[in-house]
Design a protein around this motif. Structure first.
Motif, PDB file in Angstrom:
ATOM      1  N   GLU A  87     -39.753 155.559 -60.953  1.00 35.38           N
ATOM      2  CA  GLU A  87     -40.542 155.774 -62.148  1.00 35.38           C
ATOM      3  C   GLU A  87     -40.524 157.141 -62.702  1.00 35.38           C
ATOM      4  OE1 GLU A  87     -43.330 154.853 -64.907  1.00 35.38           O
ATOM      5  OE2 GLU A  87     -42.798 153.602 -63.303  1.00 35.38           O
ATOM      6  N   ILE A  88     -40.069 158.208 -62.042  1.00 36.56           N
ATOM      7  CA  ILE A  88     -39.973 159.577 -62.269  1.00 36.56           C
ATOM      8  C   ILE A  88     -38.605 159.595 -63.072  1.00 36.56           C
ATOM      9  CG2 ILE A  88     -39.377 161.690 -61.526  1.00 36.56           C
ATOM     10  CD1 ILE A  88     -41.034 161.322 -58.833  1.00 36.56           C
ATOM     11  N   ASP A  89     -37.606 158.925 -62.716  1.00 36.61           N
ATOM     12  CA  ASP A  89     -36.349 158.847 -63.554  1.00 36.61           C
ATOM     13  C   ASP A  89     -36.500 158.804 -64.753  1.00 36.61           C
ATOM     14  OD1 ASP A  89     -33.362 159.391 -62.942  1.00 36.61           O
ATOM     15  OD2 ASP A  89     -33.504 157.156 -63.615  1.00 36.61           O
ATOM     16  N   LYS A  90     -37.410 157.724 -65.151  1.00 35.10           N
ATOM     17  CA  LYS A  90     -37.610 157.455 -66.694  1.00 35.10           C
ATOM     18  C   LYS A  90     -37.820 158.623 -67.577  1.00 35.10           C
ATOM     19  CE  LYS A  90     -39.181 152.671 -65.152  1.00 35.10           C
ATOM     20  NZ  LYS A  90     -40.411 151.716 -65.516  1.00 35.10           N
ATOM     21  N   ASP A  91     -38.363 159.652 -66.991  1.00 32.92           N
ATOM     22  CA  ASP A  91     -38.871 160.863 -67.996  1.00 32.92           C
ATOM     23  C   ASP A  91     -37.912 161.884 -67.998  1.00 32.92           C
ATOM     24  OD1 ASP A  91     -40.356 162.746 -69.049  1.00 32.92           O
ATOM     25  OD2 ASP A  91     -41.981 162.776 -67.787  1.00 32.92           O
ATOM     26  N   CYS A  92     -37.228 161.461 -69.213  1.00 29.75           N
ATOM     27  CA  CYS A  92     -36.224 162.609 -69.758  1.00 29.75           C
ATOM     28  C   CYS A  92     -36.766 163.545 -70.674  1.00 29.75           C
ATOM     29  CB  CYS A  92     -34.882 161.688 -70.384  1.00 29.75           C
ATOM     30  SG  CYS A  92     -33.814 162.804 -71.128  1.00 29.75           S
ATOM     31  N   ILE A  93     -36.780 164.719 -70.362  1.00 31.06           N
ATOM     32  CA  ILE A  93     -37.285 165.714 -71.107  1.00 31.06           C
ATOM     33  C   ILE A  93     -36.282 166.424 -72.165  1.00 31.06           C
ATOM     34  CG2 ILE A  93     -37.913 168.286 -71.199  1.00 31.06           C
ATOM     35  CD1 ILE A  93     -38.760 167.833 -68.350  1.00 31.06           C
ATOM     36  N   CYS A  94     -34.898 166.507 -71.860  1.00 27.29           N
ATOM     37  CA  CYS A  94     -33.863 166.736 -72.748  1.00 27.29           C
ATOM     38  C   CYS A  94     -32.541 166.919 -72.095  1.00 27.29           C
ATOM     39  CB  CYS A  94     -34.143 168.269 -73.355  1.00 27.29           C
ATOM     40  SG  CYS A  94     -34.155 169.457 -72.252  1.00 27.29           S
ATOM     41  N   HIS A  95     -31.293 167.432 -72.760  1.00 25.73           N
ATOM     42  CA  HIS A  95     -30.142 167.541 -72.217  1.00 25.73           C
ATOM     43  C   HIS A  95     -29.555 168.805 -72.227  1.00 25.73           C
ATOM     44  CE1 HIS A  95     -30.338 163.003 -73.014  1.00 25.73           C
ATOM     45  NE2 HIS A  95     -29.570 162.968 -72.126  1.00 25.73           N
ATOM     46  N   THR A  96     -28.816 169.245 -71.282  1.00 27.12           N
ATOM     47  CA  THR A  96     -28.211 170.735 -71.344  1.00 27.12           C
ATOM     48  C   THR A  96     -27.185 170.575 -72.278  1.00 27.12           C
ATOM     49  OG1 THR A  96     -26.780 170.051 -69.518  1.00 27.12           O
ATOM     50  CG2 THR A  96     -28.692 170.999 -68.921  1.00 27.12           C
ATOM     51  N   ILE A  97     -26.622 171.958 -72.663  1.00 28.57           N
ATOM     52  CA  ILE A  97     -25.393 171.832 -73.738  1.00 28.57           C
ATOM     53  C   ILE A  97     -24.122 170.924 -73.214  1.00 28.57           C
ATOM     54  CG2 ILE A  97     -24.344 173.677 -72.575  1.00 28.57           C
ATOM     55  CD1 ILE A  97     -24.985 172.961 -76.205  1.00 28.57           C
ATOM     56  N   ALA A  98     -24.197 170.913 -71.698  1.00 27.00           N
ATOM     57  CA  ALA A  98     -22.979 170.153 -71.339  1.00 27.00           C
ATOM     58  C   ALA A  98     -23.394 168.575 -70.941  1.00 27.00           C
ATOM     59  CB  ALA A  98     -22.742 170.706 -69.647  1.00 27.00           C
ATOM     60  N   GLY A  99     -24.633 168.189 -71.668  1.00 25.91           N
ATOM     61  CA  GLY A  99     -24.816 166.927 -71.567  1.00 25.91           C
ATOM     62  C   GLY A  99     -25.494 166.233 -70.330  1.00 25.91           C
ATOM     63  N   LYS A 100     -25.908 167.101 -69.337  1.00 25.63           N
ATOM     64  CA  LYS A 100     -26.604 166.924 -68.135  1.00 25.63           C
ATOM     65  C   LYS A 100     -28.375 166.678 -68.577  1.00 25.63           C
ATOM     66  CE  LYS A 100     -28.233 168.726 -63.793  1.00 25.63           C
ATOM     67  NZ  LYS A 100     -28.331 169.989 -62.782  1.00 25.63           N
ATOM     68  N   VAL A 101     -28.842 165.517 -68.043  1.00 26.78           N
ATOM     69  CA  VAL A 101     -30.050 165.229 -68.033  1.00 26.78           C
ATOM     70  C   VAL A 101     -30.985 166.102 -67.325  1.00 26.78           C
ATOM     71  CG1 VAL A 101     -31.935 163.497 -68.358  1.00 26.78           C
ATOM     72  CG2 VAL A 101     -29.518 162.628 -68.865  1.00 26.78           C
ATOM     73  N   ILE A 102     -32.213 166.495 -67.986  1.00 23.18           N
ATOM     74  CA  ILE A 102     -33.264 167.308 -67.353  1.00 23.18           C
ATOM     75  C   ILE A 102     -34.415 166.583 -67.451  1.00 23.18           C
ATOM     76  CG2 ILE A 102     -34.634 169.364 -67.328  1.00 23.18           C
ATOM     77  CD1 ILE A 102     -32.471 170.954 -69.009  1.00 23.18           C
ATOM     78  N   LYS A 103     -34.685 166.330 -66.050  1.00 20.99           N
ATOM     79  CA  LYS A 103     -35.834 165.423 -65.711  1.00 20.99           C
ATOM     80  C   LYS A 103     -36.585 165.802 -64.620  1.00 20.99           C
ATOM     81  CE  LYS A 103     -32.956 161.769 -65.475  1.00 20.99           C
ATOM     82  NZ  LYS A 103     -32.602 160.287 -65.424  1.00 20.99           N
ATOM     83  N   PRO A 104     -38.011 165.574 -64.399  1.00 21.69           N
ATOM     84  CA  PRO A 104     -38.353 165.838 -63.173  1.00 21.69           C
ATOM     85  C   PRO A 104     -37.887 165.000 -62.131  1.00 21.69           C
ATOM     86  CG  PRO A 104     -40.042 164.478 -64.777  1.00 21.69           C
ATOM     87  CD  PRO A 104     -38.898 164.852 -65.237  1.00 21.69           C
ATOM     88  N   LYS A 105     -37.908 165.703 -60.920  1.00 18.12           N
ATOM     89  CA  LYS A 105     -37.382 165.001 -59.733  1.00 18.12           C
ATOM     90  C   LYS A 105     -38.342 164.753 -58.384  1.00 18.12           C
ATOM     91  CE  LYS A 105     -32.690 167.131 -60.693  1.00 18.12           C
ATOM     92  NZ  LYS A 105     -31.739 168.058 -60.119  1.00 18.12           N
ATOM     93  N   THR A 106     -39.430 165.216 -58.762  1.00 12.15           N
ATOM     94  CA  THR A 106     -40.467 164.944 -57.602  1.00 12.15           C
ATOM     95  C   THR A 106     -41.711 164.443 -58.215  1.00 12.15           C
ATOM     96  OG1 THR A 106     -41.413 167.059 -57.371  1.00 12.15           O
ATOM     97  CG2 THR A 106     -39.453 166.518 -56.333  1.00 12.15           C
ATOM     98  N   LEU A 107     -42.700 164.006 -57.920  1.00 16.13           N
ATOM     99  CA  LEU A 107     -43.868 163.325 -58.073  1.00 16.13           C
ATOM    100  C   LEU A 107     -44.670 164.817 -58.837  1.00 16.13           C
ATOM    101  CD1 LEU A 107     -45.391 160.938 -58.689  1.00 16.13           C
ATOM    102  CD2 LEU A 107     -46.618 161.207 -56.337  1.00 16.13           C
ATOM    103  N   GLY A 108     -44.582 165.621 -57.955  1.00 14.21           N
ATOM    104  CA  GLY A 108     -45.337 166.988 -58.358  1.00 14.21           C
ATOM    105  C   GLY A 108     -44.855 167.534 -59.700  1.00 14.21           C
TER     106      GLY A 108
END
Length: 336
Positions: free
Chosen positions: A95-116
């Motif tokens: 469920e957490i993995d669905k929440d994509c905030i943005c991408h870094t300049i290298a293309g890495k996805v930034i997203k929350p990794k824990t429930l908190g």
């Protein structure tokens, strides 16, 4: 309840990602749940006590889906999956993995990794002022930066303002060589690092030259009104009560504020009250302001960092208890 054996299918391209280097992830599951896990040509066989086997099956299925979505399975991911399984919270990572905030300049996805972290990000989306509280490594500042840059790119705000109190381990700015900018840059380096990683150094410099991104010590905020801006105050535990009040009263229309801090890592002079501690007592019940407390479970750095944070929390809790007991004995002695 007796032992059982269960087999689940794991696609070959994802087997290495799930097993980890030298089967480290699987060995961790085996140690924690006291089961035996073996690769059987495209499937995974798990044997052991029924309840433990069921939990392992759930975790491996969860890790498999995460891998199929393109995630690299790390030790921290496995640790958190185990923690959530013990708390009877199944498929939280998916469920957490669905929440994509943005991408870094290298293309890495930034997203929350824990429930908190997910609750923290949701709080930022839904409130004008959010306080992110918790120990080092919980992603307080990095996620705040990602949210700010996303809002800026989407033209939800006109500029980003990042600030920190310039207090570190009792050293004074005048002690450092160079002009004022050279003196304050070391204190703001973590903010620069996050900006470079997410936005790219060239884009960051262009926006900074235009005044659209500002990184400055907290003292620079005095006397200003900040409209249509995303404002992040980092290391807020090192503010005084007066500084915190000054900062929060700078906020104008169309702005969003994130305040991050860790009350266990104050560098203020002895006897000085932290503005972050005061703010928690004064503002706790105001609508539009939310306090998000992250814990050692939300640490996303090396797993050893989580153990260090937990060890310090346990130690400080014991010391606080002993101090309260000493105070009670002293008060009782005086009352005689």
């Amino acid at each position: 309840m007796g032992d059982i054996v269960k087999e689940i299918s794991v696609p070959a391209p994802h087997m290495q990602n799930i097993f980890g280097q030298f089967d480290g992830h699987i060995k961790k599951l085996e140690r924690h749940f006291r089961v035996s896990i073996a690769d059987r040509n495209g499937s995974v066989a798990i044997s052991g006590e029924e309840r433990a086997v069921e939990k392992c099956v759930g975790i491996i299925r969860e890790l498999t889906e995460l891998s199929e979505r393109g995630n690299s399975i790390k030790e921290q991911t496995v640790d958190y999956a185990i923690t959530m399984s013990m708390d009877e919270k199944e498929e939280v990572l998916l469920e957490i993995d669905k929440d994509c905030i943005c991408h870094t300049i290298a293309g890495k996805v930034i997203k929350p990794k824990t429930l908190g972290q997910k609750k923290y990000v949701d709080a930022i989306r839904g409130n004008m002022i959010v306080f992110g509280l918790g120990p080092a490594g919980t992603g307080k500042t990095y996620l705040a930066m990602a949210m700010a840059i996303t809002a800026f790119k989407n033209q939800e705000v006109e500029r980003i303002i990042l600030t920190r109190p310039a207090i570190e381990a009792g050293e004074k700015l005048g002690f450092l060589p160079g002009d004022l900018q050279s003196k304050v840059d070391p204190y703001l380096r973590p903010l620069y690092d996050a900006l470079h990683q997410i936005m790219g150094a060239e884009t960051f410099m262009k926006n900074m030259e235009k005044g659209l991104i500002e990184v400055a010590p907290l003292a620079y905020m005095r006397g200003r009104t900040l409209d249509n801006a995303y404002i992040i105050l980092d290391e807020a535990q090192n503010t005084t009560s007066a500084q915190m009040k000054m900062f929060l009263t700078r906020i104008g229309f169309g702005s969003k504020v994130i305040v991050t801090g860790d009350s266990s890592q104050k560098d203020l002079a002895a006897g000085m009250q932290s503005g972050l501690d005061v703010a928690q007592r004064v503002l706790r019940n105001i609508e539009g302001i939310e306090f998000c407390s992250l814990t050692s479970k939300d640490v996303v750095r090396h797993p050893l960092v989580q153990k260090i944070v937990t060890a310090y929390e346990d130690y400080e809790a014991k010391e606080n208890y002993r101090e309260r007991q000493r105070s009670k004995r002293t008060a009782y002695g005086k009352g005689k």
